[in-house]
Design a protein around this motif. Structure first.
Motif, PDB file in Angstrom:
ATOM      1  N   UNK A 160       0.833  -1.206   0.000  1.00  0.00           N
ATOM      2  CA  UNK A 160       0.000   0.000   0.000  1.00  0.00           C
ATOM      3  C   UNK A 160       0.865   1.252   0.000  1.00  0.00           C
ATOM      4  N   UNK A 161       1.953   1.217   0.767  1.00  0.00           N
ATOM      5  CA  UNK A 161       2.863   2.364   0.803  1.00  0.00           C
ATOM      6  C   UNK A 161       3.499   2.598  -0.568  1.00  0.00           C
ATOM      7  N   UNK A 162       3.885   1.505  -1.231  1.00  0.00           N
ATOM      8  CA  UNK A 162       4.532   1.628  -2.540  1.00  0.00           C
ATOM      9  C   UNK A 162       3.563   2.157  -3.595  1.00  0.00           C
ATOM     10  N   UNK A 163       2.318   1.705  -3.545  1.00  0.00           N
ATOM     11  CA  UNK A 163       1.316   2.198  -4.498  1.00  0.00           C
ATOM     12  C   UNK A 163       1.047   3.681  -4.254  1.00  0.00           C
ATOM     13  N   UNK A 164       0.947   4.077  -3.004  1.00  0.00           N
ATOM     14  CA  UNK A 164       0.734   5.492  -2.683  1.00  0.00           C
ATOM     15  C   UNK A 164       1.899   6.340  -3.193  1.00  0.00           C
ATOM     16  N   UNK A 165       3.112   5.822  -3.044  1.00  0.00           N
ATOM     17  CA  UNK A 165       4.289   6.555  -3.521  1.00  0.00           C
ATOM     18  C   UNK A 165       4.256   6.706  -5.039  1.00  0.00           C
ATOM     19  N   UNK A 166       3.836   5.645  -5.738  1.00  0.00           N
ATOM     20  CA  UNK A 166       3.747   5.715  -7.198  1.00  0.00           C
ATOM     21  C   UNK A 166       2.725   6.763  -7.633  1.00  0.00           C
ATOM     22  N   UNK A 167       1.594   6.797  -6.973  1.00  0.00           N
ATOM     23  CA  UNK A 167       0.575   7.797  -7.302  1.00  0.00           C
ATOM     24  C   UNK A 167       1.111   9.203  -7.073  1.00  0.00           C
ATOM     25  N   UNK A 168       1.917   9.362  -6.042  1.00  0.00           N
ATOM     26  CA  UNK A 168       2.535  10.661  -5.788  1.00  0.00           C
ATOM     27  C   UNK A 168       3.477  11.070  -6.903  1.00  0.00           C
ATOM     28  N   UNK A 169       4.151  10.092  -7.505  1.00  0.00           N
ATOM     29  CA  UNK A 169       5.054  10.394  -8.624  1.00  0.00           C
ATOM     30  C   UNK A 169       4.292  10.892  -9.846  1.00  0.00           C
ATOM     31  N   UNK A 170       2.999  10.586  -9.908  1.00  0.00           N
ATOM     32  CA  UNK A 170       2.157  11.091 -11.002  1.00  0.00           C
ATOM     33  C   UNK A 170       1.540  12.444 -10.645  1.00  0.00           C
ATOM     34  N   UNK A 171       2.091  13.083  -9.618  1.00  0.00           N
ATOM     35  CA  UNK A 171       1.648  14.417  -9.185  1.00  0.00           C
ATOM     36  C   UNK A 171       0.191  14.432  -8.729  1.00  0.00           C
ATOM     37  N   UNK A 172      -0.245  13.329  -8.141  1.00  0.00           N
ATOM     38  CA  UNK A 172      -1.583  13.274  -7.576  1.00  0.00           C
ATOM     39  C   UNK A 172      -1.519  13.620  -6.087  1.00  0.00           C
ATOM     40  N   UNK A 173      -2.605  14.139  -5.580  1.00  0.00           N
ATOM     41  CA  UNK A 173      -2.712  14.519  -4.173  1.00  0.00           C
ATOM     42  C   UNK A 173      -3.166  13.293  -3.387  1.00  0.00           C
ATOM     43  N   UNK A 174      -2.223  12.567  -2.823  1.00  0.00           N
ATOM     44  CA  UNK A 174      -2.505  11.268  -2.210  1.00  0.00           C
ATOM     45  C   UNK A 174      -2.853  11.426  -0.735  1.00  0.00           C
ATOM     46  N   UNK A 175      -3.965  10.823  -0.343  1.00  0.00           N
ATOM     47  CA  UNK A 175      -4.372  10.766   1.066  1.00  0.00           C
ATOM     48  C   UNK A 175      -4.361   9.304   1.497  1.00  0.00           C
ATOM     49  N   UNK A 176      -3.945   9.051   2.714  1.00  0.00           N
ATOM     50  CA  UNK A 176      -3.916   7.689   3.227  1.00  0.00           C
ATOM     51  C   UNK A 176      -5.043   7.471   4.221  1.00  0.00           C
ATOM     52  N   UNK A 177      -5.993   6.613   3.860  1.00  0.00           N
ATOM     53  CA  UNK A 177      -7.077   6.128   4.723  1.00  0.00           C
ATOM     54  C   UNK A 177      -8.138   7.160   5.088  1.00  0.00           C
ATOM     55  N   UNK A 178      -7.832   8.441   4.943  1.00  0.00           N
ATOM     56  CA  UNK A 178      -8.794   9.476   5.335  1.00  0.00           C
ATOM     57  C   UNK A 178      -8.614  10.692   4.439  1.00  0.00           C
ATOM     58  N   UNK A 179      -9.727  11.174   3.860  1.00  0.00           N
ATOM     59  CA  UNK A 179      -9.660  12.345   2.978  1.00  0.00           C
ATOM     60  C   UNK A 179     -10.458  13.514   3.515  1.00  0.00           C
ATOM     61  N   UNK A 180     -10.955  13.402   4.744  1.00  0.00           N
ATOM     62  CA  UNK A 180     -11.728  14.492   5.319  1.00  0.00           C
ATOM     63  C   UNK A 180     -13.010  14.714   4.544  1.00  0.00           C
ATOM     64  N   UNK A 181     -13.350  15.982   4.347  1.00  0.00           N
ATOM     65  CA  UNK A 181     -14.583  16.323   3.635  1.00  0.00           C
ATOM     66  C   UNK A 181     -14.353  16.579   2.152  1.00  0.00           C
ATOM     67  N   UNK A 182     -13.113  16.399   1.689  1.00  0.00           N
ATOM     68  CA  UNK A 182     -12.793  16.701   0.296  1.00  0.00           C
ATOM     69  C   UNK A 182     -13.381  15.663  -0.656  1.00  0.00           C
ATOM     70  N   UNK A 183     -13.775  16.124  -1.830  1.00  0.00           N
ATOM     71  CA  UNK A 183     -14.123  15.212  -2.916  1.00  0.00           C
ATOM     72  C   UNK A 183     -12.855  14.501  -3.373  1.00  0.00           C
ATOM     73  N   UNK A 184     -13.003  13.266  -3.820  1.00  0.00           N
ATOM     74  CA  UNK A 184     -11.843  12.520  -4.308  1.00  0.00           C
ATOM     75  C   UNK A 184     -12.090  12.087  -5.749  1.00  0.00           C
ATOM     76  N   UNK A 185     -11.015  12.045  -6.518  1.00  0.00           N
ATOM     77  CA  UNK A 185     -11.122  11.608  -7.909  1.00  0.00           C
ATOM     78  C   UNK A 185     -11.017  10.108  -8.054  1.00  0.00           C
ATOM     79  N   UNK A 186     -10.395   9.467  -7.062  1.00  0.00           N
ATOM     80  CA  UNK A 186     -10.235   8.014  -7.117  1.00  0.00           C
ATOM     81  C   UNK A 186      -9.995   7.471  -5.720  1.00  0.00           C
ATOM     82  N   UNK A 187     -10.370   6.212  -5.548  1.00  0.00           N
ATOM     83  CA  UNK A 187     -10.074   5.465  -4.329  1.00  0.00           C
ATOM     84  C   UNK A 187      -9.346   4.198  -4.745  1.00  0.00           C
ATOM     85  N   UNK A 188      -8.177   3.966  -4.172  1.00  0.00           N
ATOM     86  CA  UNK A 188      -7.392   2.770  -4.475  1.00  0.00           C
ATOM     87  C   UNK A 188      -7.282   1.948  -3.197  1.00  0.00           C
TER      88      UNK A 188
END
Length: 447
Positions: free
Chosen positions: A53-81
């Motif tokens: 899970x950590x490695x996948x999150x890191x990869x998503x970060x390399x694509x300049x995505x705003x990565x949240x782990x387990x909690x996104x608060x009240x924000x809308x999200x474009x994807x859930x992995x």
């Protein structure tokens, strides 16, 4: 062909009426645009624990995505992995799945839910295999539940293959992107660590030479055009009777038109010889050409049965043998063939057609090991209802019903099929081999 009903009830003048009556309101799908962002909303929630899970999150970060782990608060999200590759018992699924569930109502229109799991294996401990099988039911159910043009799909990683293998990452990119707009409730199975990621995600076929049969019109023409846009040199193939349309497509993509009846005894050799003479090699073959001769089996005659078998299945078997014996098609060769949801579930009045479309699946699974030995792959695409000239000729009422019988409540476009093929034959898709992917909006036919 335009879906007039969708235009009227999804943002059109009858939107309110359709909503008040509880009528289907097909969403507008988020499709790939060259140079555009990977997601409409760049916030991605990643659930799951452990190194994968950590490695996948890191990869998503390399694509300049705003990565949240387990909690996104009240924000809308474009994807859930959801990463559950390290889950060993059914109870292990609860935390990552319910963490994702809390945010489903925050999934933006055109959003993506992707679950990454390990693949089933009958030799595993029963609890472990049950856990992995359960993930498949989860993803299929989520495909029916997400709304607003969102989709849910899964990546099944075989044991011994790293969760960050090239084809896992490329599959994730495909499912997050608009390239997978009409793919819902489906899986990509990564069987090896073959392949590599593209330098340019908009040109994954750069430097490749591709032969496309049935390229004069419809889905075949869309495949040729999009493969060209994605960097490939194109050999467009169709019967001599379609020569004028074929030449138009070939000229449009700056490719080569080859007038050829694929049932010719040496069709495969002719294709490979042509590629070798013009380009010095052949990398990709797309078996798109096919025919229908529909009749109830009780009314089926020999000519209708034999012609469909000859074009849709026997020709491919013969061509593959010739292609794989040719020196031009030896360096990481890739083959994609067209199956159909009719081949998976059967269809009234299409016994001959369904036989061939199930047959090509058998061809794919039996050829996969040979292709892997050459550093290549072979896969099948099974389209559902796709908007083409052929489906436009279906009676109005029947066409409307066919469009609504999937989770996205609409027909797909030829480009949706082409995008799936582009992924399969790219370097990033090489770890997916012997697989069938449905491009059908999660059609109810075949489940």
């Amino acid at each position: 062909m335009a879906d007039k009903y969708q235009e009227l009830v999804s943002g059109g003048p009858l939107t309110g009426v359709a909503k008040s009556l509880g009528l289907p309101q097909p969403p507008h799908l988020r499709r790939h645009k060259t140079g555009g962002p990977l997601l409409g909303n760049d916030t991605v929630l990643v659930t799951g624990t452990g190194a994968d899970a950590d490695a996948i999150a890191a990869q998503l970060g390399e694509w300049d995505l705003n990565v949240r782990r387990d909690e996104a608060g009240d924000d809308k999200v474009g994807a859930i992995v959801v990463v559950v590759t390290e889950s060993e018992r059914p109870t292990d699924l609860q935390a990552p799945v319910l963490a994702a569930a809390k945010h489903l109502r925050k999934l933006d229109k055109g959003g993506r839910l992707v679950v990454i799991s390990r693949a089933q294996d009958e030799n595993l401990d029963p609890a472990l295999n049950a856990t992995r099988a359960g993930v498949e039911g989860l993803v299929r159910s989520m495909g029916h539940e997400v709304r607003g043009g969102s989709t849910a799909n899964g990546i099944l990683v075989h044991d011994g293959v790293a969760a960050t293998a090239p084809s896992v990452i490329a599959s994730l990119n495909f499912f997050l992107s608009g390239r997978s707009a009409f793919v819902d409730g489906q899986f990509l199975r990564v069987t090896s660590e073959q392949g590599s990621l593209p330098e340019d995600w908009d040109k994954p076929l750069a430097g490749k030479v591709a032969a496309v049969t049935g390229a004069a019109r419809g889905i075949g023409a869309a495949i040729a055009r999009l493969m060209s846009e994605n960097g490939a040199e194109i050999i467009a193939i169709d019967v001599p009777a379609a020569g004028e349309s074929l030449a138009k497509v070939a000229n449009e993509v700056g490719g080569l038109a080859l007038q050829l009846d694929i049932t010719a005894e040496d069709a495969g050799k002719q294709i490979a010889d042509t590629a070798a003479k013009r380009y010095g090699k052949l990398d990709i073959v797309v078996h798109n050409a096919g025919i229908t001769r529909d009749k109830m089996l009780a009314n089926m005659d020999e000519a209708k049965w034999a012609s469909v078998i000859a074009v849709n299945l026997d020709a491919q078997l013969r061509m593959n043998e010739q292609l794989l014996a040719h020196e031009a098609f030896q360096n990481s060769p890739r083959i994609v063939t067209m199956s159909s949801t009719s081949g998976i579930a059967g269809n009234r009045g299409q016994t001959n057609y369904a036989t061939t479309k199930a047959g090509v699946i058998g061809m794919v699974t039996a050829t996969a090991e040979r292709m892997a030995g050459l550093g290549g792959n072979i896969n099948a695409i099974a389209p559902g209802f796709i908007e083409t000239e052929m489906t436009a000729a279906i009676p109005f009422a029947t066409r409307q019903v066919a469009r609504r019988l999937n989770s996205l409540q609409q027909g797909g476009r030829p480009e949706d099929v082409a995008q799936a093929i582009i992924f399969m034959v790219s370097d990033g898709g090489l770890g997916v081999n012997g697989h069938v992917m449905r491009v059908c909006g999660q059609n109810m036919v075949g489940a």
